[in-house]
Write a protein that holds these residues in place. Structure first.
Motif, PDB file in Angstrom:
ATOM      1  N   ARG A 227      26.005  58.001  60.741  1.00  0.00           N
ATOM      2  CA  ARG A 227      26.150  57.860  59.288  1.00  0.00           C
ATOM      3  C   ARG A 227      27.142  56.720  59.057  1.00  0.00           C
ATOM      4  NH1 ARG A 227      27.344  62.705  55.125  1.00  0.00           N
ATOM      5  NH2 ARG A 227      25.144  63.067  55.586  1.00  0.00           N
ATOM      6  N   THR A 228      26.646  55.637  58.473  1.00  0.00           N
ATOM      7  CA  THR A 228      27.451  54.443  58.230  1.00  0.00           C
ATOM      8  C   THR A 228      27.892  54.425  56.780  1.00  0.00           C
ATOM      9  OG1 THR A 228      26.170  53.245  59.906  1.00  0.00           O
ATOM     10  CG2 THR A 228      27.523  51.936  58.408  1.00  0.00           C
ATOM     11  N   TRP A 229      29.210  54.333  56.585  1.00  0.00           N
ATOM     12  CA  TRP A 229      29.784  54.328  55.235  1.00  0.00           C
ATOM     13  C   TRP A 229      30.288  52.924  54.938  1.00  0.00           C
ATOM     14  CZ3 TRP A 229      30.539  59.353  52.869  1.00  0.00           C
ATOM     15  CH2 TRP A 229      30.986  59.285  51.537  1.00  0.00           C
ATOM     16  N   VAL A 230      29.708  52.289  53.927  1.00  0.00           N
ATOM     17  CA  VAL A 230      30.035  50.907  53.570  1.00  0.00           C
ATOM     18  C   VAL A 230      30.775  50.910  52.239  1.00  0.00           C
ATOM     19  CG1 VAL A 230      29.154  48.591  53.096  1.00  0.00           C
ATOM     20  CG2 VAL A 230      28.015  50.040  54.802  1.00  0.00           C
ATOM     21  N   LYS A 231      32.007  50.396  52.262  1.00  0.00           N
ATOM     22  CA  LYS A 231      32.784  50.236  51.029  1.00  0.00           C
ATOM     23  C   LYS A 231      32.884  48.752  50.712  1.00  0.00           C
ATOM     24  CE  LYS A 231      35.467  54.491  51.164  1.00  0.00           C
ATOM     25  NZ  LYS A 231      36.812  55.100  51.008  1.00  0.00           N
ATOM     26  N   MET A 232      32.390  48.400  49.531  1.00  0.00           N
ATOM     27  CA  MET A 232      32.251  46.996  49.153  1.00  0.00           C
ATOM     28  C   MET A 232      33.380  46.562  48.220  1.00  0.00           C
ATOM     29  SD  MET A 232      28.204  47.148  48.189  1.00  0.00           S
ATOM     30  CE  MET A 232      28.568  48.371  46.906  1.00  0.00           C
ATOM     31  N   SER A 233      33.721  45.281  48.291  1.00  0.00           N
ATOM     32  CA  SER A 233      34.614  44.641  47.329  1.00  0.00           C
ATOM     33  C   SER A 233      34.040  43.266  47.008  1.00  0.00           C
ATOM     34  CB  SER A 233      36.045  44.510  47.875  1.00  0.00           C
ATOM     35  OG  SER A 233      36.051  43.753  49.062  1.00  0.00           O
ATOM     36  N   LEU A 234      34.253  42.843  45.777  1.00  0.00           N
ATOM     37  CA  LEU A 234      33.618  41.625  45.263  1.00  0.00           C
ATOM     38  C   LEU A 234      34.644  40.502  45.156  1.00  0.00           C
ATOM     39  CD1 LEU A 234      30.821  40.719  44.246  1.00  0.00           C
ATOM     40  CD2 LEU A 234      31.596  41.224  41.934  1.00  0.00           C
ATOM     41  N   VAL A 235      34.267  39.317  45.640  1.00  0.00           N
ATOM     42  CA  VAL A 235      35.137  38.139  45.598  1.00  0.00           C
ATOM     43  C   VAL A 235      34.380  37.019  44.898  1.00  0.00           C
ATOM     44  CG1 VAL A 235      36.447  36.449  46.925  1.00  0.00           C
ATOM     45  CG2 VAL A 235      36.264  38.801  47.744  1.00  0.00           C
ATOM     46  N   LYS A 236      34.964  36.520  43.809  1.00  0.00           N
ATOM     47  CA  LYS A 236      34.389  35.378  43.088  1.00  0.00           C
ATOM     48  C   LYS A 236      35.244  34.141  43.368  1.00  0.00           C
ATOM     49  CE  LYS A 236      32.325  38.001  39.269  1.00  0.00           C
ATOM     50  NZ  LYS A 236      32.272  38.156  37.785  1.00  0.00           N
ATOM     51  N   THR A 237      34.572  33.047  43.696  1.00  0.00           N
ATOM     52  CA  THR A 237      35.263  31.802  44.007  1.00  0.00           C
ATOM     53  C   THR A 237      34.811  30.733  43.021  1.00  0.00           C
ATOM     54  OG1 THR A 237      35.335  32.381  46.356  1.00  0.00           O
ATOM     55  CG2 THR A 237      35.742  30.082  45.782  1.00  0.00           C
ATOM     56  N   LYS A 238      35.771  30.100  42.345  1.00  0.00           N
ATOM     57  CA  LYS A 238      35.479  29.016  41.408  1.00  0.00           C
ATOM     58  C   LYS A 238      35.639  27.681  42.119  1.00  0.00           C
ATOM     59  CE  LYS A 238      36.758  31.541  37.208  1.00  0.00           C
ATOM     60  NZ  LYS A 238      37.621  31.548  35.993  1.00  0.00           N
ATOM     61  N   GLU A 239      34.555  26.919  42.129  1.00  0.00           N
ATOM     62  CA  GLU A 239      34.553  25.635  42.805  1.00  0.00           C
ATOM     63  C   GLU A 239      35.162  24.556  41.906  1.00  0.00           C
ATOM     64  OE1 GLU A 239      33.787  25.576  45.852  1.00  0.00           O
ATOM     65  OE2 GLU A 239      32.806  27.524  46.047  1.00  0.00           O
ATOM     66  N   GLU A 240      35.365  23.363  42.502  1.00  0.00           N
ATOM     67  CA  GLU A 240      35.972  22.265  41.757  1.00  0.00           C
ATOM     68  C   GLU A 240      35.061  21.761  40.637  1.00  0.00           C
ATOM     69  OE1 GLU A 240      37.043  19.231  44.486  1.00  0.00           O
ATOM     70  OE2 GLU A 240      38.597  20.417  45.498  1.00  0.00           O
ATOM     71  N   GLY A 242      33.321  23.528  38.715  1.00  0.00           N
ATOM     72  CA  GLY A 242      33.207  24.543  37.676  1.00  0.00           C
ATOM     73  C   GLY A 242      32.240  25.654  37.996  1.00  0.00           C
ATOM     74  N   SER A 243      31.445  25.529  39.027  1.00  0.00           N
ATOM     75  CA  SER A 243      30.501  26.588  39.401  1.00  0.00           C
ATOM     76  C   SER A 243      31.244  27.757  40.044  1.00  0.00           C
ATOM     77  CB  SER A 243      29.448  26.036  40.368  1.00  0.00           C
ATOM     78  OG  SER A 243      30.053  25.563  41.556  1.00  0.00           O
ATOM     79  N   GLU A 244      30.556  28.888  40.087  1.00  0.00           N
ATOM     80  CA  GLU A 244      31.163  30.107  40.605  1.00  0.00           C
ATOM     81  C   GLU A 244      30.245  30.724  41.661  1.00  0.00           C
ATOM     82  OE1 GLU A 244      33.585  33.192  38.162  1.00  0.00           O
ATOM     83  OE2 GLU A 244      31.546  33.981  38.290  1.00  0.00           O
ATOM     84  N   THR A 245      30.807  31.024  42.810  1.00  0.00           N
ATOM     85  CA  THR A 245      30.061  31.682  43.878  1.00  0.00           C
ATOM     86  C   THR A 245      30.620  33.084  44.092  1.00  0.00           C
ATOM     87  OG1 THR A 245      31.529  30.756  45.571  1.00  0.00           O
ATOM     88  CG2 THR A 245      29.549  29.497  45.021  1.00  0.00           C
ATOM     89  N   ILE A 288      45.888  22.968  40.613  1.00  0.00           N
ATOM     90  CA  ILE A 288      46.800  21.852  40.882  1.00  0.00           C
ATOM     91  C   ILE A 288      48.138  22.183  40.247  1.00  0.00           C
ATOM     92  CG2 ILE A 288      47.236  19.398  40.525  1.00  0.00           C
ATOM     93  CD1 ILE A 288      44.225  18.968  40.476  1.00  0.00           C
ATOM     94  N   THR A 289      49.150  22.329  41.079  1.00  0.00           N
ATOM     95  CA  THR A 289      50.471  22.712  40.575  1.00  0.00           C
ATOM     96  C   THR A 289      51.205  21.562  39.916  1.00  0.00           C
ATOM     97  OG1 THR A 289      51.415  22.260  42.769  1.00  0.00           O
ATOM     98  CG2 THR A 289      50.703  24.516  42.319  1.00  0.00           C
ATOM     99  N   ALA A 290      50.734  20.340  40.096  1.00  0.00           N
ATOM    100  CA  ALA A 290      51.399  19.175  39.494  1.00  0.00           C
ATOM    101  C   ALA A 290      51.078  19.138  38.002  1.00  0.00           C
ATOM    102  CB  ALA A 290      50.954  17.893  40.176  1.00  0.00           C
ATOM    103  N   ASN A 291      52.101  19.288  37.176  1.00  0.00           N
ATOM    104  CA  ASN A 291      51.945  19.215  35.728  1.00  0.00           C
ATOM    105  C   ASN A 291      52.341  17.816  35.257  1.00  0.00           C
ATOM    106  OD1 ASN A 291      52.038  19.487  32.930  1.00  0.00           O
ATOM    107  ND2 ASN A 291      52.766  21.593  33.040  1.00  0.00           N
ATOM    108  N   PRO A 292      51.404  17.043  34.706  1.00  0.00           N
ATOM    109  CA  PRO A 292      51.755  15.676  34.317  1.00  0.00           C
ATOM    110  C   PRO A 292      52.830  15.612  33.240  1.00  0.00           C
ATOM    111  CG  PRO A 292      49.585  16.288  33.484  1.00  0.00           C
ATOM    112  CD  PRO A 292      50.007  17.366  34.432  1.00  0.00           C
TER     113      PRO A 292
END
Length: 339
Positions: A227-240, A242-245, A288-292
């Motif tokens: 009996r295999t128990w799978v616990k899932m978590s979701l990770v969203k990554t925002k690309e440069e 603007g797209s999201e994976t 980007i941590t640099a604030n103009p």
């Protein structure tokens, strides 16, 4: 002779004023009696002038040092700003939800057959009544055939099941598969997770949708006899751009299944449970941590201090020149009186 000159100047102040038209009262009053002229007054005046000059030179060096520090800070600030632009920092944030968008679970059972599928709540799974026998299928499922995206020749068969949604009630999906025979030394079923079952249902070309999912997501296995128990978590990554994976992380625990069927059988049973690990969606993005604006404000402050230091240095030089000229003028007046 010096005493006679002093007495002559003291006795004839009118003639002396006529002979020295450019001399003011402060200079003529500097001519003192012999005892004071030769001892305290000149040395005291010389000490004050020397001290002022030394102090002015020290102050000028301090201003030059401050200017050098300001120039270094300007260079360092610009360098740090350019470095931060080249190397963004990864930012991780968590968003709590009560309901997930139901994920899609694509199984590749091969010769195995789905016996039962059911949604349970609060981690409560009832004991199996007839393991190995067909049961209720209360899950939303769809079957799809498509070509392998990596070979474009092999046909693949997938069974797509709607995953759990309600994380507050600890909703889970429990599935049972049966494999009658296998030509391998081990038996396992492949599966993959994708972010939205609804997108799959509403897709016009489901085969292309599954090919894209198989190209983008990782696949896993669960073995027979456990009996295999799978616990899932979701990770969203925002690309440069603007797209999201979206990708899944999972924790898997395996428990041995004790087959209590009366007859010795050669078939295999598969049990797998899918559940959300926690109600937090992890979002990853590069920032980007640099604030103009902060950099511009810092540069303005540095340049202001730089110009102020340059102005102080200019005034100090003028002051030193003025003191020097005044000292030379008084010295020449004294020498004229003596002569």
């Amino acid at each position: 002779q010096l005493s006679e000159d002093v007495e002559r100047v003291s006795e004839n102040p009118t003639d002396e004023r006529e002979g020295e038209m450019g001399v003011d009262e402060d200079t003529s009053s500097a001519i003192l009696p012999d005892s004071e002229l030769g001892t305290s007054a000149p040395s005291l005046r010389f000490s004050k002038t020397c001290l002022k000059n030394v102090f002015s030179v020290i102050l000028l060096f301090i201003y030059l040092l401050l200017m050098a520090v300001a120039v270094f800070l300007v260079y360092q600030t610009i360098s740090d700003f350019r470095e931060k632009l080249k190397h963004p920092v990864m930012s991780v944030s968590y968003k709590e939800v009560s309901l997930y968008d139901a994920p899609g679970i694509a199984f590749y059972p091969g010769k195995a057959r789905l016996l039962s599928c059911k949604h349970h709540y609060y981690d409560h799974i009832l004991p199996l009544v007839n393991p190995g026998q067909p049961g209720d299928i209360d899950c939303t499922t769809q079957r799809i055939n498509y070509t392998d995206p990596f070979t474009n020749q092999t046909m693949k068969y997938a069974l797509v099941v709607q995953g759990p949604r309600d994380v507050k009630k600890k909703e889970l999906v429990f599935l049972q598969f049966h494999l009658n025979e296998t030509d391998q030394d081990f038996s396992a079923i492949d599966y993959l997770l994708f972010s939205s079952f609804q997108e799959f249902v509403s897709s016009l070309d489901k085969a292309e949708f599954m090919k894209g999912c198989e190209s983008s997501y990782s696949s896993w296995k669960f073995s027979g006899g456990f009996r295999t128990w799978v616990k899932m978590s979701l990770v969203k990554t925002k690309e440069e751009d603007g797209s999201e994976t979206v990708e899944f992380k999972q924790e898997t625990s395996v428990v041995n299944y004790i087959d209590q069927r009366t007859k010795l059988r050669s078939d295999q049973l598969f049990f797998v449970v899918f559940e959300w690990k926690d109600p937090f969606i992890q979002t990853v993005q590069d920032i980007i941590t640099a604030n103009p604006w902060n950099t511009i404000a810092l540069l303005c402050g540095i340049f202001l201090a730089l110009f102020k230091a340059a102005d102080f240095a200019k005034l100090s030089v003028k002051w030193m020149i003025k003191i020097r000229k005044r000292h030379l003028k008084r010295r020449s007046q004294v020498m004229n009186h003596i002569s």
